[in-house]
Design an enzyme around this catalytic site. Structure first.
Site: not given
Ligand code: TEU
Ligand code: CA
Length: 560
Positions: A23, A29, A98, A199, A256, A329-330
């Site tokens: 959008n 999204d 998640d 998480d 995780e 994503h981390d």
């Molecule tokens: O991540 C868990 C975690 O230990 C994070 O600190 C991650 O390992 C670190 O950023 C790597 O350097 C989970 C989620 O995947 C993360 O995106 C969240 O920020 C975190 O928990 C808190 O919910």
């Molecule tokens: Ca959007």
């Protein structure tokens, strides 16, 4: 060993904010995801792990939830979610949500109530403690900087937050809170979702005596990890969650678990344990961490990587189940972290690391953009970064602990924003991710690296991933075969076999840009060999008892 669909699946992680904007507000999204389901179906994946889409103030991009039963405005409406879920199932794709229940957002109604007074019915949904002599209850450091304790004037106590102060930890000692969580889980399962990625779920049971953490020389805070990871009641809570919320549905679950080891992994994933299907460990992603963790990264050794993977492959063999991942994503992008993201070797090394991971025993995870060959990003200014962990590290570590050059080296190699730049769909402006201004800049290499380009190239990394997934579907030995490492002391070649009855695979991956010689151990007997997949052309007639590997070459042979 029990055979099940989630062991035979390949999982694709979507970080919605950066996936596809429908959008024009610059933010990915749910409708954007629905648009791309045919693309994911073509890749051949089975399950989508959807990073959080619940209401959130986005202090930590959705990992701070303010309403577990409603959709974040940025991502659309519950109708958009229901449409995405229905369309995914029509495409034969399952949705794994998640579950973030170690903590909520401080903007959640539960916390607003809890902080209002000591005798509020929600007070014990969170963890409140008195300090002593103006000091917080323990010396533990928070993941995103500072103390894990935040003082609240209203009631004169501190609340615990292992992450940001806008992410207060939920109190799992409270059975009423636990039932709230299970009820919420059933709400989503009744809507038809197929499971949960949980998480930091091994943080939910704390050592309730709250001891001081060990403090390293010169550190500002102590290490609370041993006192909140894999805590005293963790198995009790997970077995209760399984009984109350999961056991009535055919779900896939992955925990995780920063700080989990193999022995604990057996307890979390054992088939008779009734806890989780699999876990994400963090042993390989910590390789090369320096004195300031990921922010002063050092060289890593292939023998250390092989030792970690072999420990988990053998440790969970017939006892549990592995999750296999290079990135999420981390984490930084897989090609940049484990391969070589130069123009010359980006694609070939991307195919090599994909081969290595997808030929192991366990469920493989593909992080969005991995199948396109996306790489880390280098933004000139800290103003271009969005990740709270990166921004807080920059604030806290410079200039006293790391110079600006040093912190930027760490950011370029390990910042979570490396994996959060918009997916590069095509070579048009903003890589086809949005018609608006993206919430984070697109990687400037999008003209060369994008989905349209890989879909048009039959030798691209996309079709290589597609073939790896097809091979997994057609060859049980890839899913269930026993893993055995070869040449474990070799610093360039990662080689192993997979065996299931008469079926034997030989997997050879050169993690270097050199041309080392591979020598087949004498004890491996075979009469014929067939190339199952390779990232260079291989002469089938070539003898395989010894041969020279090309830079980042990967080969998988079926031996009969
Ligand atoms: O991540 C868990 C975690 O230990 C994070 O600190 C991650 O390992 C670190 O950023 C790597 O350097 C989970 C989620 O995947 C993360 O995106 C969240 O920020 C975190 O928990 C808190 O919910
Ligand atoms: Ca959007």
């Amino acid at each position: 060993m029990e055979k099940t669909w989630w062991k035979e699946s390949v999982i694709y992680q979507i970080y919605p904010r950066s996936f596809n904007d429908s959008n024009g507000d610059g933010i990915g999204d749910l409708k954007g995801i629905t648009e791309k389901l045919p693309y994911l179906s073509k890749l051949g994946i089975d399950v989508i792990w959807l990073s959080p889409v619940y209401k959130s103030p986005n202090d930590d991009n959705g990992y701070d939830i303010s309403d577990y039963r409603n959709i974040m405005d940025d991502f659309g409406t519950m109708e958009d979610f229901d449409e995405m879920l229905e369309e995914a199932h029509k495409h034969g794709l399952k949705i794994m949500m998640d579950l973030v229940v170690n903590h909520s957002s401080d903007e959640h109604e539960w916390f607003q109530q809890s902080k209002s007074s000591k005798d509020n019915p929600y007070r014990d949904y969170y963890i409140w403690k008195k300090g002593e002599n103006g000091q917080p209850p323990t010396n533990w450091g928070a993941a995103f900087g500072g103390s894990v304790w935040e003082y609240d004037e209203t009631t004169g106590e501190y609340f615990l937050h292992l992450f940001s102060k806008k992410q207060p930890d939920l109190n799992w000692e409270n059975p009423v809170l636990r039932q709230e969580v299970y009820e919420m889980m059933r709400y989503w399962l009744d809507k038809g979702i197929d499971g949960f990625r949980m998480d930091v779920v091994n943080f939910i049971s704390k050592d309730t005596s709250y001891p001081e953490g060990e403090k390293a020389e010169g550190a500002l805070y102590g290490n609370g990890g041993p006192h909140f990871m894999n805590g005293p009641r963790i198995h009790e809570f997970l077995q209760e969650m399984n009984r109350e919320a999961l056991s009535n549905y055919d779900t896939i679950t992955v925990g995780e678990m920063p700080g989990v080891n193999v022995e604990q992994g057996k307890l979390y994933t054992g088939e008779t344990r009734n806890e989780l299907n699999m876990v994400f460990h963090f042993e390989h992603v910590g390789l090369g961490d320096g004195k300031h963790g990921k922010w002063d990264p050092q060289e890593w050794k292939l023998t250390d990587l092989k030792e970690i993977f072999t420990k988990w492959q053998k440790g969970l063999e017939n006892e549990g189940w592995n999750s296999l991942y290079w990135s999420n994503h981390d984490q930084p992008r897989g090609i940049s972290r484990w391969g070589n993201d130069s123009d010359e070797y980006r694609v070939i090394s991307g195919k090599m690391i994909a081969t290595c991971l997808h030929m192991m025993q366990g469920t493989p995870y593909i992080y969005q953009g991995e199948e396109i060959g996306m790489t880390n990003v280098k933004f000139e200014s800290i103003e271009d970064y969005r990740d709270i962990e990166t921004l807080n590290a920059y604030r806290d570590l410079t200039p006293n602990f790391l110079s600006y050059d040093e912190i930027f080296k760490g950011i370029y190699e390990r910042s979570r924003d490396n994996a959060r730049t918009p997916i590069q769909w095509d070579a048009s402006e903003n890589a086809g991710f949005t018609d608006g201004t993206p919430w984070i800049n697109v990687n400037s290499n999008y003209k060369e690296i994008n989905a349209e380009a890989v879909l048009a190239d039959k030798d691209s990394i996309f079709y290589y991933y597609q073939k790896l997934i097809q091979l997994r579907k057609k060859n049980e030995v890839i899913v269930y075969g026993t893993y055995d490492i070869l040449h474990e002391d070799d610093e360039q070649i990662y080689a192993f076999t997979r065996t299931l009855g008469e079926d034997k695979l030989l997997v050879i991956c050169n993690f270097s840009e050199d041309t080392p010689e591979f020598v087949l151990p004498k004890n491996i007997e075979f009469s014929a060999n067939e190339v199952l997949i390779s990232n260079y052309h291989v002469d089938e007639a070539q003898a395989i008892d010894r041969f020279t590997l090309k830079p980042y070459e990967a080969r998988v042979y079926r031996l009969t």
